[in-house]
Scaffold this motif. Structure first.
Motif, short mmCIF file in Angstrom:
data_model
loop_
_atom_site.label_atom_id
_atom_site.label_comp_id
_atom_site.label_asym_id
_atom_site.label_seq_id
_atom_site.Cartn_x
_atom_site.Cartn_y
_atom_site.Cartn_z
N GLU B 70 0.86 -1.17 -0.01
CA GLU B 70 -0.10 -0.11 -0.03
C GLU B 70 0.84 1.33 0.06
N THR B 270 -6.73 6.81 -4.56
CA THR B 270 -5.19 6.39 -4.34
C THR B 270 -4.45 7.45 -5.29
N PHE B 510 -11.64 -4.54 0.90
CA PHE B 510 -10.85 -3.98 -0.15
C PHE B 510 -9.85 -3.37 0.51
N THR B 511 -8.49 -3.67 -0.35
CA THR B 511 -7.47 -2.80 -0.02
C THR B 511 -7.01 -1.94 -1.26
N VAL B 512 -6.55 -0.67 -0.97
CA VAL B 512 -6.58 -0.10 -1.97
C VAL B 512 -4.86 0.41 -2.23
N TYR B 513 -4.74 -0.08 -3.48
CA TYR B 513 -3.14 0.09 -3.92
C TYR B 513 -2.88 1.20 -4.88
N LYS B 518 -3.24 -0.37 -10.28
CA LYS B 518 -3.63 -1.60 -9.22
C LYS B 518 -4.89 -1.61 -8.66
N LEU B 520 -8.04 -0.91 -6.58
CA LEU B 520 -8.83 -2.06 -5.71
C LEU B 520 -8.77 -3.47 -6.36
N ASP B 522 -5.81 -5.16 -7.67
CA ASP B 522 -4.95 -5.87 -7.29
C ASP B 522 -5.01 -7.30 -6.73
N GLN B 524 -3.92 -8.78 -4.79
CA GLN B 524 -3.92 -8.83 -3.04
C GLN B 524 -5.08 -8.20 -2.34
N SER B 525 -5.83 -7.49 -3.29
CA SER B 525 -7.08 -6.87 -2.72
C SER B 525 -8.16 -7.84 -2.90
N VAL B 529 -11.52 -9.96 -0.69
CA VAL B 529 -12.90 -9.23 -0.86
C VAL B 529 -13.86 -10.26 -0.58
#
Lengths: 318, 532
Positions: B70, B270, B510-513, B518, B520, B522, B524-525, B529
């Motif tokens: 991130e 982001t 969700f993780t925002v990169y 990338k 939401l 990506d 990794q995100s 979810v």
């Protein structure tokens, strides 16, 4: 008759060759080249040159042109720069959707446009005539994306009856699939119908006005034929002739509408493919699309001429 | 009796609550996520695809050795550890144990070695260039790859590791022409696998049974479907209607504002990994004067550009290196503070005076009015607004900037091929590996140096940073580069844009990169979810 058809076909082929050449040149005279769009700027010059060579863009314009024509004669439309698949495949996967959309629009437009035109022509100068005129002029003047988004906002989002985009919902099958496809078609067809309605209404209206002042109409009336029969049998049948011609010619115009409509409605047809290919400078796809377009317009023209000759005995073929 | 009843009731209540908790936890699994994209990916071939849409989809199917966290720092992903030797000439990649391709074949060091070889031999992507510095590659065991470099090259593994999707050797070694391979049935190694697609419409991915990066060992979602909406307005309507749950493409501020007020949606921001700048052509008769470039830089109101052109969706960038990569930025190196008076003072000291009284200063040597023309992509609304503010800024300090908005391919052609322009307003999408990218942009021999900047000092700093044997040397040179960069002023860096993404509140995790590459989507995100 046979002579006439052969002559028309030869003329068609010449027209096609001109259309193909003009398309080829216009695309090449667009500023920049596809590599400026598609290549990562970080790619070095050797890689850039390699890609240009792969696409055949390193050769001179003349050489490229003759190679392209030779390829066409073999029935090969080439490879898409972006998708790296044969152009024929790209177009064929999109064509059925556009044919469906166009076909349906033609039918709906005729079914609504012709009666409206007849009424407007018959009631020339009345309030009804003015209303019909105003409505169709509005349709022809409106900007397609605006109309599309407005319809989507009201009938897709505010009153969620119709879906927002696509040709169908991924995953649906069977009878639901058919219903789903239909629901996805309603708004795009409505948009295109509103836009193209004027062509039928105004043509039909004008020729109705002409026809209604003809001698044979007066004769029919004086024979005591009912007014309904006069209008719908005697007048409409004759007034239809120029409208039929127009239907054929409208095809080319409809494609431009399809580009915008299909894009707004995320519809997977040829129009949207053209929109995307212009942005990506995908020459082979554009050449292929315009070739198909040229062929269909020319074919429609020949067909219209023949129908016209058949409908109107005054047209002499030889 | 009454006591038993109470006890019973309490037990029932606790039981219900407890089962509720269990149910809620189990509920995390299942659910289909629909994602809006603007067009089809250019290719499903992980070697060939070179656009954002391709990355959104393919990075969930094919793995990379490294990913960005991130905070925009690259970290190992399917690699367990990546070590560089003290002298900087050897990079050892150790893969995670137990990873398998989606057909059951184990991932080995041979796959990684093969991917690099094909990339380099066929020159499939720009990142192939980093292999110019590779002497040899060894695979001492199933999970270890050793890259022996010709000289220290810190940018090597970050570029190859982050950008190159690893492919299965047992499949790709059978392909005759990799460039024409369309890869309709990808066998990947990621949280998802492709099960169906219809070009122009959708791409459906199904989750795999085991994924190391998911919080509970496998993705919560059953399916992820990418659906194509070419028009961003339509895409937002589809989100509001519930046809899609998330936009992979960033959405404009006006629509983000509307969605922020809607309790059904979450809007996140982001930063871009690139930046927007105004570049000066050194071959222009006026612009080769460093004083003029410095004066212009002093007269540019960057705060106003961010506030008005971007409506606040942006941040300042001072040196050539984005503040997103915080650890590389020299805090001492700053662009001059905005001051029209200061800019005018620089100009008059350097001899620029309005000798003919027409409101435009004249060049001290030729006596000509200093009139410049700026080219930019006229379809980009942010650039359009920025250009207008810049034209005012020039006017305020007695210069004239004529705006020339162009169609994008014309712009690129003038810039890259013909190098025919005075000033350009443009942006870089993604600039990573500071040590390497400064060289690609500003070195006197670099293809992208269309400004025709030639500075021995800058060249030296960039070369030293690029081939630094350790981080200290690299940082020293990057710092020195930035200090000199804001003095030399070949470009004025204007802003780093912040992108808006929206998703439906029906989903969480969700993780925002960083960046729109990338965001939401990506892997990794998406692998974390779940449907609420």
């Amino acid at each position: 008759m046979t002579n006439y058809i052969i002559k028309r076909i030869i003329r068609g082929i010449i027209t096609l060759l001109i259309a193909v050449s003009v398309t080829f040149l216009i695309l090449r005279f667009m500023p920049g080249d596809p590599t400026t769009i598609m290549l990562d700027p970080r790619m070095n010059e050797a890689a850039r040159a390699r890609l240009l060579k792969e696409f055949g863009l390193d050769k001179s314009l003349i050489v490229q042109y003759f190679l392209y024509i030779r390829q066409l004669l073999k029935g090969d439309l080439g490879y898409s720069f972006i998708y790296r698949t044969p152009v024929t495949q790209v177009i064929l996967s999109r064509l059925p959707w556009t044919l469906l959309l166009m076909g349906l629009t033609q039918v709906v437009t005729m079914l609504i446009g012709i009666p409206l035109g007849v009424i407007a022509g018959y009631r020339k100068g009345t309030l009804l005539d003015h209303l019909i005129n105003a409505f169709t002029i509005f349709g022809i003047s409106v900007f397609i994306p605006w109309l599309g988004i407005t319809l989507l906002y009201f009938f897709g989002y505010r009153i969620p009856i119709f879906p927002i985009g696509g040709a169908y919902t991924p995953g649906v099958e069977g009878i639901t699939y058919l219903k789903d496809v239909f629901m996805h078609l309603v708004l795009p067809v409505l948009t295109l119908t509103l836009i193209y309605l004027a062509n039928y209404v105004l043509y039909m209206r004008a020729s109705m006005v002409d026809v209604l002042s003809e001698d044979y109409i007066r004769t029919a009336r004086s024979k005591g034929v009912t007014e309904n029969t006069v209008v719908w049998k005697h007048a409409v049948r004759n007034a239809l002739i120029p409208t039929v011609t127009m239907a054929g010619l409208l095809l080319g115009r409809m494609v431009s509408g399809a580009v915008l409509t299909e894009t707004i409605f995320s519809f997977p047809g040829v129009g949207r493919m053209i929109y995307e290919a212009v942005g990506q400078q995908d020459f082979p796809v554009l050449q292929g699309a315009f070739l198909i377009l040229a062929i269909s317009v020319i074919a429609m023209n020949i067909l219209t001429d023949l129908i016209y000759a058949y409908l109107d005995p005054r047209v002499q073929l030889n | 009796m009454k006591r038993y009843l109470t006890l019973f009731l309490v037990l029932v209540l606790v039981g219900t609550l407890f089962s509720g908790v269990i149910a809620a936890q189990e509920d995390k699994f299942g659910g289909n996520l629909n994602i809006g994209i603007t067009t089809d990916p250019d290719s499903l071939n992980p070697f060939i695809s070179n656009d954002r849409i391709g990355s959104w989809i393919l990075n969930n199917i094919y793995p990379t050795l490294m990913v960005m966290n991130e905070n925009a720092v690259k970290v190992p992903y399917i690699a367990d550890k990546i070590n560089t030797s003290d002298d900087g000439t050897q990079v050892v990649v150790k893969l995670k144990e137990g990873l398998e391709w989606q057909d059951g074949t184990p991932l080995t060091s041979a796959d990684v070695k093969f991917t690099g070889e094909i990339l380099y031999e066929e020159k499939l992507q720009w990142q192939a260039d980093v292999f110019d510095e590779v002497e040899s590659v060894e695979t001492p065991d199933e999970l270890t790859v050793v890259y022996n470099l010709k000289r220290p090259y810190p940018g090597f593994i970050g570029t190859f590791g982050f950008w190159q999707r690893i492919v299965p050797k047992h499949i790709f070694s059978e392909i005759e022409n990799i460039r024409e391979f369309t890869n309709k049935n990808p066998v990947g190694l990621g949280p998802f696998q492709l099960v169906e697609f219809k070009r122009g419409q959708y791409y459906t991915l199904e989750s795999v049974d085991e994924w190391f990066d998911s919080p509970e060992g496998r993705p919560y979602l059953n399916k992820v479907t990418f659906r194509v909406y070419p028009d961003v307005n339509t895409m937002v309507l589809a989100l509001q209607r519930g046809e899609i749950d998330l936009t992979a493409k960033d959405i404009p501020r006006s629509q983000a504002k509307q969605l922020e007020q809607d309790p059904n949606f979450e809007v996140v921001q982001t930063p871009s990994l690139g930046f927007v700048y105004m570049g000066f052509n050194y071959n222009n008769k006026f612009l080769d004067d460093i004083k003029l470039r410095q004066a212009i830089a002093t007269g540019v109101d960057r705060e106003k550009i961010i506030g008005m052109a971007l409506q606040g969706d942006g941040r300042l960038i001072d040196t050539g290196i984005s503040p997103v990569y915080e650890e590389y930025v020299n805090p001492e190196a700053k662009l001059p503070e905005y001051s029209p008076q200061g800019a005018k003072a620089i100009l008059s000291q350097a001899g620029y005076e309005d000798t003919d009284g027409n409101g435009i200063v004249n060049d001290p040597e030729s006596g000509e009015d200093v009139v410049l023309e700026m080219i930019y992509d006229g379809n980009d609304i942010y650039l359009k607004k920025t250009a207008q503010i810049l034209a005012e800024n020039y006017k305020d300090i007695g210069l004239r900037l004529n705006l020339k908005p162009l169609e994008k391919s014309t712009y690129s052609d003038l810039l890259f091929n013909q190098k025919k322009f005075d000033v350009n307003l443009g942006g870089w999408g993604i600039i990573d590996e500071a040590s390497d990218s400064m060289y690609t942009l500003y070195h006197s021999t670099a293809y992208l140096n269309f400004m025709s900047l030639e500075s021995d000092r800058l060249d030296r700093y960039m070369e030293n940073a690029r081939f630094a044997s350790n981080k200290e040397v690299m940082m020293d040179n990057l710092y020195a580069f930035q200090q000199e960069f804001v003095r030399e002023m070949p470009v004025v860096t204007l802003y780093v844009q912040d992108y808006n993404f929206a998703y439906s509140n029906d989903f969480g995790g969700f993780t925002v990169y960083p960046s729109d590459l990338k965001g939401l989507v990506d892997p990794q995100s998406l692998s974390g979810v779940y449907k609420k």
